[in-house]
Design an enzyme around this catalytic site. Sequence first.
Site, short mmCIF file in Angstrom:
data_model
loop_
_atom_site.label_atom_id
_atom_site.label_comp_id
_atom_site.label_asym_id
_atom_site.label_seq_id
_atom_site.Cartn_x
_atom_site.Cartn_y
_atom_site.Cartn_z
N ARG A 17 -80.33 -0.67 34.00
CA ARG A 17 -79.34 -0.05 33.12
C ARG A 17 -80.01 0.52 31.86
NH1 ARG A 17 -74.39 -4.00 32.50
NH2 ARG A 17 -73.47 -2.08 31.71
N HIS A 21 -77.19 -12.96 33.90
CA HIS A 21 -76.56 -11.64 33.75
C HIS A 21 -76.04 -11.22 35.11
CE1 HIS A 21 -77.78 -11.17 29.64
NE2 HIS A 21 -78.97 -11.62 29.99
N TYR A 25 -69.39 -4.89 37.43
CA TYR A 25 -69.19 -6.34 37.33
C TYR A 25 -68.34 -6.94 38.44
CZ TYR A 25 -71.11 -5.57 32.68
OH TYR A 25 -71.93 -5.22 31.65
N ASN A 35 -74.12 -16.78 29.71
CA ASN A 35 -74.14 -15.32 29.76
C ASN A 35 -73.59 -14.87 28.40
OD1 ASN A 35 -73.86 -12.60 30.10
ND2 ASN A 35 -72.84 -12.72 32.10
N GLU A 51 -80.10 -18.58 31.51
CA GLU A 51 -79.46 -17.30 31.12
C GLU A 51 -79.07 -16.55 32.40
OE1 GLU A 51 -82.14 -14.82 28.91
OE2 GLU A 51 -80.69 -13.20 28.68
N ALA A 53 -73.58 -8.87 25.51
CA ALA A 53 -74.41 -7.98 24.68
C ALA A 53 -75.16 -8.74 23.58
CB ALA A 53 -73.53 -6.89 24.06
N ARG A 63 -62.92 -5.04 33.93
CA ARG A 63 -63.93 -4.31 33.16
C ARG A 63 -64.97 -3.69 34.11
NH1 ARG A 63 -68.86 -7.39 30.03
NH2 ARG A 63 -69.71 -5.53 29.03
N PRO A 69 -69.10 -12.18 24.89
CA PRO A 69 -68.14 -11.10 24.65
C PRO A 69 -67.85 -10.22 25.87
CG PRO A 69 -70.22 -10.68 23.52
CD PRO A 69 -70.26 -12.09 24.00
N ASN A 70 -66.59 -9.91 26.00
CA ASN A 70 -66.06 -8.99 27.03
C ASN A 70 -66.04 -9.58 28.43
OD1 ASN A 70 -65.65 -6.80 25.13
ND2 ASN A 70 -67.88 -6.66 25.06
C1 DQA Z 1 -74.15 -8.70 30.95
C2 DQA Z 1 -75.13 -7.57 30.64
C3 DQA Z 1 -75.06 -7.18 29.18
O1 DQA Z 1 -75.97 -6.12 28.92
C4 DQA Z 1 -73.67 -6.71 28.83
O2 DQA Z 1 -73.58 -6.40 27.46
C5 DQA Z 1 -72.62 -7.68 29.24
C6 DQA Z 1 -72.75 -8.35 30.53
C7 DQA Z 1 -74.13 -9.05 32.45
O3 DQA Z 1 -73.62 -10.11 32.78
O4 DQA Z 1 -74.57 -8.25 33.28
O5 DQA Z 1 -71.62 -7.85 28.55
O6 DQA Z 1 -74.57 -9.87 30.26
#
Ligand code: DQA
Length: 142
Positions: free
Chosen positions: A104, A97, A22, A71, A95, A74, A17, A9-10
């Site tokens: 954070r 991030h 990011y 990835n 995984e 959240a 964003r 998501p996102n």
């Molecule tokens: C994320 C870190 C997560 O906490 C966050 O909700 C994201 C992006 C990252 O790539 O740093 O959406 O996975």
Amino acid sequence: MKINIINGPNLNLLGKREPQIYGQETFVDFFERLYKLYPQLDLNYFQSNSEGVIIDKLHDFGFSADGIILNAGAYSHTSIAIADAIKAIPSPVVEVHISNVFAREDYRHHSMLSAHCAGVIVGCGLEGYRLAIELFLMRQGS
Ligand code: DQA
């Protein structure tokens, strides 16, 4: 060698964003660079904002991919269902991030997924995806 990237998501909003966290690059642009860097790989990219769709993709890719880079955004911090899907498939999952989740908010410090993954790459920006590819190549011995 078949490697599937799944973004949650996102992450479709990368480039727009919170660029201070990011970065400025869209994932489409980054993926194009990645694709050119590894012409020998069967490299694919998928993104969804939905937990169930991410699980479906893990099922789809997880019996044929040599590696999955995930990835889950959240959902990483909350999803027992995605953790179960990682456990259910034979393909190794790394995984990733983009941000350093440990620097954070507290609720980002724990991932439901990490214990079931072949590795975790955190805080290296988009380069983290490339490092995950390098890990799969190294493990394969090429
Ligand atoms: C994320 C870190 C997560 O906490 C966050 O909700 C994201 C992006 C990252 O790539 O740093 O959406 O996975």
